[in-house]
Design an enzyme around this catalytic site. Sequence first.
Site, short mmCIF file in Angstrom:
data_model
loop_
_atom_site.label_atom_id
_atom_site.label_comp_id
_atom_site.label_asym_id
_atom_site.label_seq_id
_atom_site.Cartn_x
_atom_site.Cartn_y
_atom_site.Cartn_z
N CYS A 91 -24.41 -66.68 -17.05
CA CYS A 91 -25.02 -67.83 -16.35
C CYS A 91 -25.14 -67.60 -14.85
CB CYS A 91 -24.22 -69.08 -16.63
SG CYS A 91 -24.06 -69.39 -18.38
N HIS A 149 -27.25 -73.93 -11.78
CA HIS A 149 -27.13 -73.61 -13.20
C HIS A 149 -26.69 -74.88 -13.93
CE1 HIS A 149 -26.40 -71.65 -16.88
NE2 HIS A 149 -25.14 -72.08 -16.90
N ASN A 156 -27.24 -75.55 -22.16
CA ASN A 156 -27.00 -74.41 -21.28
C ASN A 156 -27.74 -73.20 -21.85
OD1 ASN A 156 -26.01 -72.26 -19.81
ND2 ASN A 156 -23.84 -72.77 -20.09
#
Length: 353
Positions: A115, A280, A310
């Site tokens: 990420c 993020h 996500n």
Amino acid sequence: MPARGYEIIGTGHHVPGEPVPNDRLARVMDTSDEWIFKRSGIRQRHYAGEGEGASDLGTKAARRAIEAARIDPAEIDYIVLATMTPDYVFPGSAALVGANLGIPGVPALDIRQQCGAMLFGYQIVDGLMKSGAARTVLFVGAEAHAGFMPWEDWDVVTGDATREVTAEARARADAHRSLAVLFGDGAGALVFRATDREAGLVKMKIHTDGRHAKALYVPGGGFRTRPYWKKDMFDEQAHIPRMDGRELFKFAVTKLPQAARAVCEEAGVGLGDVDLFLAHQANDRINEYVREQLGAPRERMPMNIDRFGNTSAGTVPILIDEVTRSGLLQKGQLNMILALGAGVHWGAALVRW
Ligand code: ACO
């Protein structure tokens, strides 16, 4: 000739299939729409289909970005691709995207910062541009997490069947529910091009702390064992990542505000000078906390976790595509990218758009 600056001239994203709402996940494990939304801000996510890899999603996103940039794929002279869910153990998916785009011979680099990939990707693009090694760079972040989801009853998850799953299957999935509800699949792509304008990375503070590598990692299928994949690994569910959610949560809410302040201080700008915080999307509560710490109003931190979950390396480029197309993101802005990923890799970057 090295470029004075570089800018994003085209963006695109792709998410596979129909959205899977939280309620559907409650059919294969003990969870609920209420729990997932309250704890993470997620309402739905998408999953790659059987046989659909990160390179397929990445190629579709890249084609959109190339179309938006109004360039011929042959003008791309470097590909950087980030994924933690590659099509194969090796080679990496960057080469596959290059082949799909019909540009064999163009160097294609895989990076694996999960990420946190957009930050490291930006630094690589910056280096390529400033050294003169490339003038047009395609960055792709793509993930197909579906392969590590803890259920086999995909027809129930996709809504094609409504039967009850077995108690064993439900118990198996339950053991991984806090991880499984968070991740979704998708890809984002950005075309960077050298420009005479003063645009690009202004300052970056990135870090890695491998002492926390096991806060989120896949225990099975690595070359520490001979062979690197054993039959009993599947029985032990070793293909499913282990995640210490609380540790990562604490890490994120502590380190991200620190990195944001540090990068502003080094650049000699105030947090109030930042137009957009492009963060993020691991958990809505993490971003809410970071935003409050930084004293930024809600409208300056765009969110999309409710629709996609996500998407790891896909997240920031997908978000950039969305805010570019909506007109929120504009040339000349000073924007901050904030991210944290398994490794642990994290940081903040100030970018003159
Ligand atoms: N549905 C229902 N209940 C659940 C679920 C679920 N999906 N998952 C966990 N629970 C239960 C737990 O069993 C626990 O029950 P108990 O109190 O009876 O023991 C309770 O809910 C609370 O669990 P916590 O783990 O304390 O919940 P928390 O509020 O910490 O939220 C979460 C968990 C969402 C995982 C959170 O910790 C988080 O988002 N952490 C960050 C994760 C992250 O950022 N990961 C990505 C890193 S980036 C990358 O590189 C990919």
